[in-house]
Motif scaffolding. Structure first.
Motif, mmCIF file in Angstrom:
data_model
loop_
_atom_site.group_PDB
_atom_site.id
_atom_site.type_symbol
_atom_site.label_atom_id
_atom_site.label_comp_id
_atom_site.label_asym_id
_atom_site.label_seq_id
_atom_site.Cartn_x
_atom_site.Cartn_y
_atom_site.Cartn_z
ATOM 1 N N LYS A 38 78.362 27.414 18.246
ATOM 2 C CA LYS A 38 79.660 27.980 18.602
ATOM 3 C C LYS A 38 79.828 27.854 20.112
ATOM 4 C CE LYS A 38 80.459 32.464 18.790
ATOM 5 N NZ LYS A 38 80.749 33.872 18.429
ATOM 6 N N ILE A 39 80.888 27.165 20.518
ATOM 7 C CA ILE A 39 81.197 27.006 21.941
ATOM 8 C C ILE A 39 82.353 27.933 22.276
ATOM 9 C CG2 ILE A 39 81.944 25.412 23.735
ATOM 10 C CD1 ILE A 39 80.597 23.185 22.183
ATOM 11 N N SER A 40 82.145 28.795 23.251
ATOM 12 C CA SER A 40 83.156 29.783 23.642
ATOM 13 C C SER A 40 83.662 29.478 25.043
ATOM 14 C CB SER A 40 82.582 31.195 23.592
ATOM 15 O OG SER A 40 82.159 31.544 22.289
ATOM 16 N N TYR A 41 84.985 29.380 25.188
ATOM 17 C CA TYR A 41 85.646 29.198 26.473
ATOM 18 C C TYR A 41 86.221 30.567 26.853
ATOM 19 C CZ TYR A 41 85.481 24.323 24.922
ATOM 20 O OH TYR A 41 85.071 23.085 24.448
ATOM 21 N N ILE A 84 77.350 28.606 24.959
ATOM 22 C CA ILE A 84 76.979 27.887 23.745
ATOM 23 C C ILE A 84 75.984 28.745 22.972
ATOM 24 C CG2 ILE A 84 76.011 25.770 22.783
ATOM 25 C CD1 ILE A 84 76.695 24.375 25.416
ATOM 26 N N GLN A 85 76.300 29.008 21.712
ATOM 27 C CA GLN A 85 75.427 29.834 20.875
ATOM 28 C C GLN A 85 75.053 29.053 19.618
ATOM 29 O OE1 GLN A 85 77.204 33.509 19.574
ATOM 30 N NE2 GLN A 85 75.571 33.969 18.142
ATOM 31 N N LEU A 86 73.765 28.988 19.335
ATOM 32 C CA LEU A 86 73.303 28.330 18.119
ATOM 33 C C LEU A 86 73.665 29.172 16.906
ATOM 34 C CD1 LEU A 86 71.608 26.047 16.741
ATOM 35 C CD2 LEU A 86 69.637 27.586 16.963
ATOM 36 N N ILE A 87 74.330 28.553 15.922
ATOM 37 C CA ILE A 87 74.621 29.225 14.656
ATOM 38 C C ILE A 87 73.468 28.989 13.694
ATOM 39 C CG2 ILE A 87 76.187 29.376 12.689
ATOM 40 C CD1 ILE A 87 78.414 28.343 14.545
#
Length: 262
Positions: free
Chosen positions: A122-125, A244-247
């Motif tokens: 999951k990419i968070s802006y 960036i978070q690994l799902i």
């Protein structure tokens, strides 16, 4: 594409969890008959399960109706930021973030399967606004071939948790840690080359509010502590950042020729 990625993720998550699915990718509809384990993790009804355990009764698990398209109102709409999707991400993390699957091929197919590492992230802006997206990347651990949209590609293959008797796997030339580093470096390069309009606009809003704050305290030669607290709060609110978070991740043994062109 983002909603399609969510649909593919949900399909694979519930399939891997042993739930029964009725899926229609064209309409984005997904009906899921939960297993007892998934019901207990997702439905928040501990008293019901306590009663079943005490009485020895037969449990009736819940059925969930999802939709990833905005049209229609008979099912729960799933999108980035939806509480249900966040709940499913948390359950996936608790159950384990790494899986191993094998492509199931006809017995007359070539017998060798190549190893792939796949990452869903999951990419968070983030600034004063927030936008999320799923990034799915796969890397073959023999020749380094890299695929974006790996999750979507996997959805078209028949995957099973045990290797079929008539197949064998090839040994990787690239280690899993090295493969993860290559994927991470690729994503970072992609992010560097993306448009920065959202960050520039956040910076303009930051400057505007900072000017208002300065104007409010301009008559004071010595700024009070609250000025610096508010200034720091503006920085925390507006400063653009990407996380960036690994799902989840997986090791997949696949016949590359079945999905790669040429």
């Amino acid at each position: 594409m983002q909603q399609a990625a969510i649909y593919n993720y949900l399909s694979r998550f519930f399939s891997a969890s042993g739930c029964a699915l009725q899926a229609d990718s064209h309409t984005g509809q997904l009906k899921v008959k939960l297993t007892e384990e998934m019901d207990q993790m997702l439905m928040n009804r501990p008293f019901y399960w306590h009663y079943i355990k005490q009485t020895g009764g037969i449990a009736e698990t819940a059925t969930l109706d999802f939709r990833t398209h905005t049209r229609g109102d008979q099912a729960e709409l799933i999108y980035f930021g939806a509480p249900r999707l966040h709940q499913i991400f948390n359950v996936a993390e608790k159950m384990g973030t790494f899986i191993r699957l094998f492509q199931n091929l006809p017995e007359d197919a070539p017998a060798a399967l190549e190893p792939w590492i796949g990452l869903n992230m999951k990419i968070s802006y983030q600034c004063d606004l927030k936008r999320d997206r799923i990034c799915s990347v796969g890397l073959q651990l023999i020749n380094g071939t890299l695929i974006e949209g790996f999750e979507e590609m996997l959805s078209g293959l028949k995957l099973i948790p045990k290797m079929p008797d008539y197949l064998y796997t090839l040994s990787p030339l690239i280690t899993v840690p090295s493969g993860i580093k290559r994927i991470t470096a690729f994503i970072e390069r992609e992010l560097i080359n993306e448009p920065t309009d959202w960050a520039n606009e956040a910076g303009q809003r930051w400057l505007r509010d900072q000017a208002l704050l300065d104007a409010f305290y301009e008559q004071q030669d010595t700024k009070p502590e609250c000025y610096f607290q508010e200034k720091e709060a503006l920085k925390e609110q507006y400063q653009p950042r990407i996380s960036i978070q690994l799902i989840n991740a997986g090791l997949f043994y696949l016949r590359s020729a079945s999905f790669l062109p040429g």
